[in-house]
Design a protein around this motif. Structure first.
Motif, short mmCIF file in Angstrom:
data_model
loop_
_atom_site.label_atom_id
_atom_site.label_comp_id
_atom_site.label_asym_id
_atom_site.label_seq_id
_atom_site.Cartn_x
_atom_site.Cartn_y
_atom_site.Cartn_z
N GLN A 182 0.71 -1.08 0.03
CA GLN A 182 -0.11 0.09 0.15
C GLN A 182 0.73 1.12 -0.23
O GLN A 182 0.52 2.36 -0.73
CB GLN A 182 -0.69 -0.03 1.27
N GLN A 183 1.99 1.16 0.93
CA GLN A 183 2.88 2.33 0.97
C GLN A 183 3.46 2.63 -0.66
O GLN A 183 3.51 3.86 -0.76
CB GLN A 183 3.87 2.07 1.94
N GLU A 184 3.81 1.70 -1.14
CA GLU A 184 4.61 1.78 -2.35
C GLU A 184 3.62 2.45 -3.33
O GLU A 184 3.97 2.98 -4.10
CB GLU A 184 5.31 0.36 -2.95
N SER A 185 2.50 1.86 -3.30
CA SER A 185 1.41 2.25 -4.25
C SER A 185 1.01 3.49 -4.02
O SER A 185 0.90 4.32 -5.23
CB SER A 185 0.14 1.38 -4.06
N GLU A 186 1.12 4.16 -2.84
CA GLU A 186 0.85 5.51 -2.38
C GLU A 186 2.01 6.35 -3.05
O GLU A 186 1.79 7.64 -3.36
CB GLU A 186 0.50 5.78 -1.02
N GLN A 187 3.00 5.68 -2.82
CA GLN A 187 4.28 6.63 -3.33
C GLN A 187 4.32 6.95 -4.81
O GLN A 187 4.63 7.94 -5.01
CB GLN A 187 5.48 5.98 -2.95
N THR A 188 4.16 5.74 -5.49
CA THR A 188 3.92 5.95 -6.66
C THR A 188 3.14 6.88 -7.30
O THR A 188 3.12 7.60 -8.36
CB THR A 188 3.49 4.51 -7.69
N ARG A 189 1.77 6.67 -6.73
CA ARG A 189 0.80 7.74 -7.07
C ARG A 189 0.85 9.09 -6.76
O ARG A 189 0.79 10.32 -7.46
CB ARG A 189 -0.56 7.34 -6.34
N SER A 190 1.69 9.46 -5.51
CA SER A 190 2.12 10.81 -5.14
C SER A 190 2.99 11.31 -6.40
O SER A 190 3.13 12.34 -6.72
CB SER A 190 2.65 10.73 -3.93
N LYS A 191 3.88 10.42 -6.99
CA LYS A 191 4.92 10.49 -7.81
C LYS A 191 4.38 11.24 -9.11
O LYS A 191 4.75 12.14 -9.74
CB LYS A 191 6.03 9.47 -7.90
N LYS A 192 3.33 10.19 -9.42
CA LYS A 192 2.35 10.42 -10.64
C LYS A 192 1.97 11.86 -10.71
O LYS A 192 1.96 12.52 -11.65
CB LYS A 192 1.65 9.47 -10.67
N GLU A 193 1.27 12.17 -9.34
CA GLU A 193 0.40 13.41 -9.45
C GLU A 193 1.29 14.48 -9.46
O GLU A 193 1.10 15.68 -9.99
CB GLU A 193 -0.34 13.31 -8.10
N THR A 194 2.60 14.52 -8.78
CA THR A 194 3.34 15.60 -8.75
C THR A 194 4.09 15.94 -10.48
O THR A 194 4.23 17.08 -10.97
CB THR A 194 4.81 15.21 -7.96
N THR A 195 4.36 14.98 -11.05
CA THR A 195 4.78 14.94 -12.16
C THR A 195 3.76 15.50 -13.19
O THR A 195 3.91 16.46 -14.12
CB THR A 195 5.19 13.40 -12.74
N LEU A 196 2.43 14.76 -13.13
CA LEU A 196 1.43 15.62 -13.94
C LEU A 196 1.09 16.88 -13.58
O LEU A 196 0.77 17.80 -14.65
CB LEU A 196 0.13 14.78 -13.59
N LYS A 197 1.14 17.44 -12.36
CA LYS A 197 0.99 18.67 -12.16
C LYS A 197 2.11 19.63 -12.62
O LYS A 197 1.73 20.71 -13.18
CB LYS A 197 1.14 18.97 -10.47
N LYS A 198 3.18 19.20 -12.79
CA LYS A 198 4.28 20.06 -13.38
C LYS A 198 4.01 20.16 -15.02
O LYS A 198 4.30 21.42 -15.35
CB LYS A 198 5.74 19.17 -13.57
N TYR A 199 3.31 19.10 -15.71
CA TYR A 199 3.08 19.18 -17.06
C TYR A 199 1.91 20.34 -16.97
O TYR A 199 1.65 20.94 -17.98
CB TYR A 199 2.97 18.12 -17.73
N GLN A 200 0.76 19.91 -16.27
CA GLN A 200 -0.29 20.62 -16.52
C GLN A 200 -0.23 22.41 -15.87
O GLN A 200 -0.53 23.10 -16.53
CB GLN A 200 -1.42 20.25 -15.38
#
Length: 221
Positions: A182-200
């Motif tokens: 769960q923790q690893e999944s949350e870290q991946t999701r957070s990393k994804k959101e951060t990256t997407l926000k930079k693009y947006q």
């Protein structure tokens, strides 16, 4: 005076025959609220009290935990002697240190494991609930809630904890693996959101679909 109202830090309305929580708007500095020994049935109208650290609703007529989602600073919660049958509703209280919920209607011993999420929970009182009659009750608390220091008014004994963890060794290992995933999944999701926000933020919205595909194929991209 409105300014004075906003400066109130402690409010005690114990033994006042209060039947409904209301009229607390504007208490921006309130950190301690005592509403024990009243006739309250519903936990409501508390969301705006974001600085609250101590809440006492013991000796009321409450049947379920609700309205606490925004009270993330809460450290002490007392719900002793109500009619609560589930621990659902506590999820957002990440800083909870003391939970008193004795003399209620809690009956499912498995639900105790949900308290494992509260890493700062040091004091737990559940005495007087039907769940206490379950022969596994004490051992599950000691085995799964490693942060507890005082349990049902007694200092936790290290040897009892060791014995409990040995008894539930397989369950604890399985749970630990699940929590790691769960923790690893949350870290991946957070990393994804951060990256997407930079693009947006750079007004590159079409990249979203591409990023979704990339993360599905390789989370480390």
């Amino acid at each position: 005076h409105q300014d004075h109202f906003e400066e109130i830090e402690i409010l005690s309305l114990s033994f006042n025959n209060v039947s409904r929580i209301s009229n607390l708007d504007g208490l921006k500095s309130l950190h301690t609220l005592k509403l024990d020994n009243n006739t309250i049935k519903v936990m409501e109208n508390l969301e705006h009290l974001s600085n609250l650290t101590w809440l006492d609703l013991s000796f009321n007529n409450i049947e379920e935990i609700s309205g606490l989602q925004s009270l993330t600073k809460l450290t002490d919660l007392t719900l002793f002697n109500n009619s609560i049958s589930s621990l659902a509703g506590l999820e957002k209280l990440v800083n909870l240190n003391v939970l008193s919920i004795g003399n209620n209607n809690l009956s499912d011993v498995k639900e105790i494991k949900t308290l494992r999420e509260f890493k700062k929970l040091n004091v737990l009182s559940m005495d007087g609930n039907p769940v206490c009659e379950d022969p596994e009750y004490k051992m599950i608390v000691l085995a799964f809630l490693s942060s507890i220091r005082f349990f049902d008014f007694i200092l936790v004994d290290a040897s009892d904890v060791t014995l409990a963890k040995e008894q539930y060794q397989d369950d604890l290992q399985e749970l630990a693996e699940h929590e790691k995933m769960q923790q690893e999944s949350e870290q991946t999701r957070s990393k994804k959101e951060t990256t997407l926000k930079k693009y947006q933020d750079a007004n590159i919205d079409p990249i979203t679909t591409l990023m979704d595909v990339m993360f599905r194929e390789d989370p480390e991209t």
